[in-house]
Design a protein around this motif. Structure first.
Motif, PDB file in Angstrom:
ATOM      1  N   TYR A   1       0.833  -1.206   0.000  1.00  8.71           N
ATOM      2  CA  TYR A   1       0.000   0.000   0.000  1.00  8.71           C
ATOM      3  C   TYR A   1       0.871   1.259   0.000  1.00  8.71           C
ATOM      4  O   TYR A   1       0.628   2.194  -0.783  1.00  8.71           O
ATOM      5  CB  TYR A   1      -0.906  -0.013   1.221  1.00  8.71           C
ATOM      6  N   ALA A   2       1.881   1.292   0.849  1.00  9.27           N
ATOM      7  CA  ALA A   2       2.736   2.472   0.937  1.00  9.27           C
ATOM      8  C   ALA A   2       3.449   2.735  -0.381  1.00  9.27           C
ATOM      9  O   ALA A   2       3.570   3.890  -0.823  1.00  9.27           O
ATOM     10  CB  ALA A   2       3.744   2.318   2.070  1.00  9.27           C
ATOM     11  N   ARG A   3       3.926   1.693  -1.049  1.00 12.52           N
ATOM     12  CA  ARG A   3       4.595   1.867  -2.343  1.00 12.52           C
ATOM     13  C   ARG A   3       3.613   2.347  -3.389  1.00 12.52           C
ATOM     14  O   ARG A   3       3.952   3.194  -4.234  1.00 12.52           O
ATOM     15  CB  ARG A   3       5.244   0.550  -2.793  1.00 12.52           C
ATOM     16  N   ASP A   4       2.399   1.832  -3.365  1.00 12.76           N
ATOM     17  CA  ASP A   4       1.361   2.269  -4.300  1.00 12.76           C
ATOM     18  C   ASP A   4       1.139   3.781  -4.160  1.00 12.76           C
ATOM     19  O   ASP A   4       1.139   4.533  -5.144  1.00 12.76           O
ATOM     20  CB  ASP A   4       0.075   1.499  -4.016  1.00 12.76           C
ATOM     21  N   VAL A   5       0.976   4.233  -2.932  1.00 14.10           N
ATOM     22  CA  VAL A   5       0.732   5.661  -2.711  1.00 14.10           C
ATOM     23  C   VAL A   5       1.978   6.478  -3.033  1.00 14.10           C
ATOM     24  O   VAL A   5       1.901   7.529  -3.672  1.00 14.10           O
ATOM     25  CB  VAL A   5       0.268   5.902  -1.253  1.00 14.10           C
ATOM     26  N   PHE A   6       3.145   5.995  -2.612  1.00 16.86           N
ATOM     27  CA  PHE A   6       4.390   6.719  -2.863  1.00 16.86           C
ATOM     28  C   PHE A   6       4.608   6.956  -4.351  1.00 16.86           C
ATOM     29  O   PHE A   6       5.082   8.030  -4.760  1.00 16.86           O
ATOM     30  CB  PHE A   6       5.565   5.925  -2.282  1.00 16.86           C
ATOM     31  N   GLN A   7       4.267   5.968  -5.163  1.00 20.60           N
ATOM     32  CA  GLN A   7       4.484   6.068  -6.607  1.00 20.60           C
ATOM     33  C   GLN A   7       3.415   6.904  -7.308  1.00 20.60           C
ATOM     34  O   GLN A   7       3.471   7.099  -8.528  1.00 20.60           O
ATOM     35  CB  GLN A   7       4.556   4.660  -7.205  1.00 20.60           C
TER      36      GLN A   7
ATOM     37  N   PHE B   1       2.916  12.397  -3.865  1.00 18.69           N
ATOM     38  CA  PHE B   1       3.354  11.752  -2.626  1.00 18.69           C
ATOM     39  C   PHE B   1       4.869  11.572  -2.595  1.00 18.69           C
ATOM     40  O   PHE B   1       5.564  12.259  -1.841  1.00 18.69           O
ATOM     41  CB  PHE B   1       2.627  10.422  -2.441  1.00 18.69           C
ATOM     42  N   GLY B   2       5.390  10.676  -3.401  1.00 16.85           N
ATOM     43  CA  GLY B   2       6.837  10.476  -3.399  1.00 16.85           C
ATOM     44  C   GLY B   2       7.608  11.712  -3.810  1.00 16.85           C
ATOM     45  O   GLY B   2       8.711  11.958  -3.301  1.00 16.85           O
ATOM     46  N   ASP B   3       7.038  12.511  -4.698  1.00 17.80           N
ATOM     47  CA  ASP B   3       7.771  13.688  -5.171  1.00 17.80           C
ATOM     48  C   ASP B   3       7.743  14.855  -4.185  1.00 17.80           C
ATOM     49  O   ASP B   3       8.360  15.893  -4.421  1.00 17.80           O
ATOM     50  CB  ASP B   3       7.273  14.130  -6.550  1.00 17.80           C
TER      51      ASP B   3
ATOM     52  N   PHE C   1      10.404   1.760  -5.303  1.00 16.36           N
ATOM     53  CA  PHE C   1       9.956   1.708  -6.690  1.00 16.36           C
ATOM     54  C   PHE C   1       9.694   0.288  -7.177  1.00 16.36           C
ATOM     55  O   PHE C   1       9.423   0.080  -8.355  1.00 16.36           O
ATOM     56  CB  PHE C   1      10.970   2.399  -7.607  1.00 16.36           C
ATOM     57  N   THR C   2       9.763  -0.693  -6.300  1.00 19.58           N
ATOM     58  CA  THR C   2       9.468  -2.050  -6.726  1.00 19.58           C
ATOM     59  C   THR C   2       7.970  -2.218  -6.968  1.00 19.58           C
ATOM     60  O   THR C   2       7.151  -1.499  -6.384  1.00 19.58           O
ATOM     61  CB  THR C   2       9.941  -3.067  -5.669  1.00 19.58           C
ATOM     62  N   PRO C   3       7.569  -3.146  -7.840  1.00 15.50           N
ATOM     63  CA  PRO C   3       6.137  -3.327  -8.133  1.00 15.50           C
ATOM     64  C   PRO C   3       5.342  -3.662  -6.881  1.00 15.50           C
ATOM     65  O   PRO C   3       5.794  -4.427  -6.026  1.00 15.50           O
ATOM     66  CB  PRO C   3       6.134  -4.497  -9.122  1.00 15.50           C
TER      67      PRO C   3
END
Length: 354
Positions: free
Chosen positions: A267-273, A277-279, A313-315
């Motif tokens: 979930y965190a990676r989904d939102v970060f990407q 969010f990540g930027d 950045f992993t899937p």
């Protein structure tokens, strides 16, 4: 101002347990300065009148940078960025030429507070909104700042801006956000600043019980409220983004790393990407703030080199659950106010692999 501001920000202690001081300046900025309740002073929505003061290190301020970008309010509300550290007096504008904000003319955020409240007795906190004509603070009530961005500043939202506070979900959202704030956002601090083993043990159990509840909720829905991102996701994300870099070690929240909690990590990676969010996440400032300012926890002020950020950045495969981050809206455009050179996660990954 209490010396305690220099390490922990605005807080009080009840015995040996950390308790955040929530006596903020409750003024709000609303359409036509419409009244919103007894004892609350309102200011009118007016493009160009206000300056949002943040530090990218602060999770509460990070909420405002995300929501401002998602809604496209960059032209309506300018932004000043403080450095990642502060002293006993306040946050400072040390990132600006000659250490002075070019719009307000201040070296320290405390000057905006004192311009309105002489000898302001509370913590000089970010985020804060400052009235540019008077150079005086308007509010630092961070939960309402982002909600008002969504509901009161609609005239200045970009085309395709998402609805981050859907009216039909608000009752449920308030319950979810209360859990996130009391048990997770504040829970990591309750662990980190516990004054005894017993207080820490209780705080630790509360935090991970709440994380388990949120993880269970996210097993069957892509985002906290369903198929699209809302304010609730913004509030959870800023703590998750700091978890492995800071809270796991520095605050002793070490049952597991975020990267060892499968549902929350995906979930965190989904939102970060997701743009916005990540930027807006500055891991350099985040680590410097916690490890340099909290001298009572980290007296050497040594800032760890890790963790490795490439795994963000992993899937994540959360898109297989359906939904769309912005619903019927669109993603924000290119970043208007990028992180300073060397601070973007792409640059950090290159540096770590060198």
């Amino acid at each position: 101002m209490s010396d305690e501001f220099s390490t922990k920000g605005a807080y009080t202690t009840m015995g040996e347990e950390f308790t955040r001081d929530t006596a903020y300046i409750t003024d709000r900025i609303t359409k036509d300065a419409r009244p919103v309740g007894p004892g609350i002073q309102t200011w009118p929505v007016e493009a160009g009148r206000y300056r949002l003061v943040v530090s990218r290190a602060c999770p509460w301020a990070n909420r405002t940078t995300i929501v401002r970008r998602l809604l496209g309010l960059e032209d309506a509300i300018s932004m000043a960025v403080c450095g990642p550290t502060h002293d006993v007096r306040s946050w400072t504008f040390d990132k600006d030429p000659e250490g002075r904000d070019p719009v307000l003319g201040y070296e320290r955020l405390q000057d905006a507070y004192f311009a309105r409240f002489q000898d302001y007795p509370k913590g000089i906190t970010v985020p804060a909104i400052v009235d540019i004509p008077t150079k005086a603070v308007v509010t630092n009530d961070f939960p309402w700042i982002t909600l008002d961005f969504s509901t009161e500043w609609t005239e200045f939202h970009r085309d395709g801006a998402p609805d981050l506070y859907p009216e039909h979900l608000r009752d449920e959202m308030e319950s979810v956000m209360k859990l996130i704030y009391t048990e997770i956002n504040n829970g990591v601090y309750r662990c980190g600043f516990a004054g005894s083993q017993d207080a820490y043990d209780k705080a630790y159990d509360r935090l991970f019980n709440a994380l388990d509840k949120i993880s269970h909720r996210l097993e069957t829905r892509r985002y906290l409220m369903g198929d699209t991102i809302t304010e609730a996701d913004v509030r959870l994300f800023t703590t998750l983004a700091r978890f492995d870099a800071v809270y796991h070690g520095h605050f002793k929240c070490n049952r597991q790393k975020l990267s060892e909690m499968p549902v929350l990590w995906a979930y965190a990676r989904d939102v970060f990407q997701t743009p916005g969010f990540g930027d807006t996440t500055d891991f350099v400032d985040i680590k410097r703030h916690y490890y340099e300012v909290h001298e009572d926890i980290n007296p050497t002020k040594i800032v760890p080199k890790g963790p490795n950020f490439a795994n963000w950045f992993t899937p994540h495969h959360r898109e297989e659950m359906g939904g769309s981050p912005f619903g019927d809206g669109t993603a924000p455009g290119p970043v208007r106010e990028p992180l300073e050179p060397g601070h973007s996660i792409e640059e950090l990954i290159v540096a770590q692999s060198a």
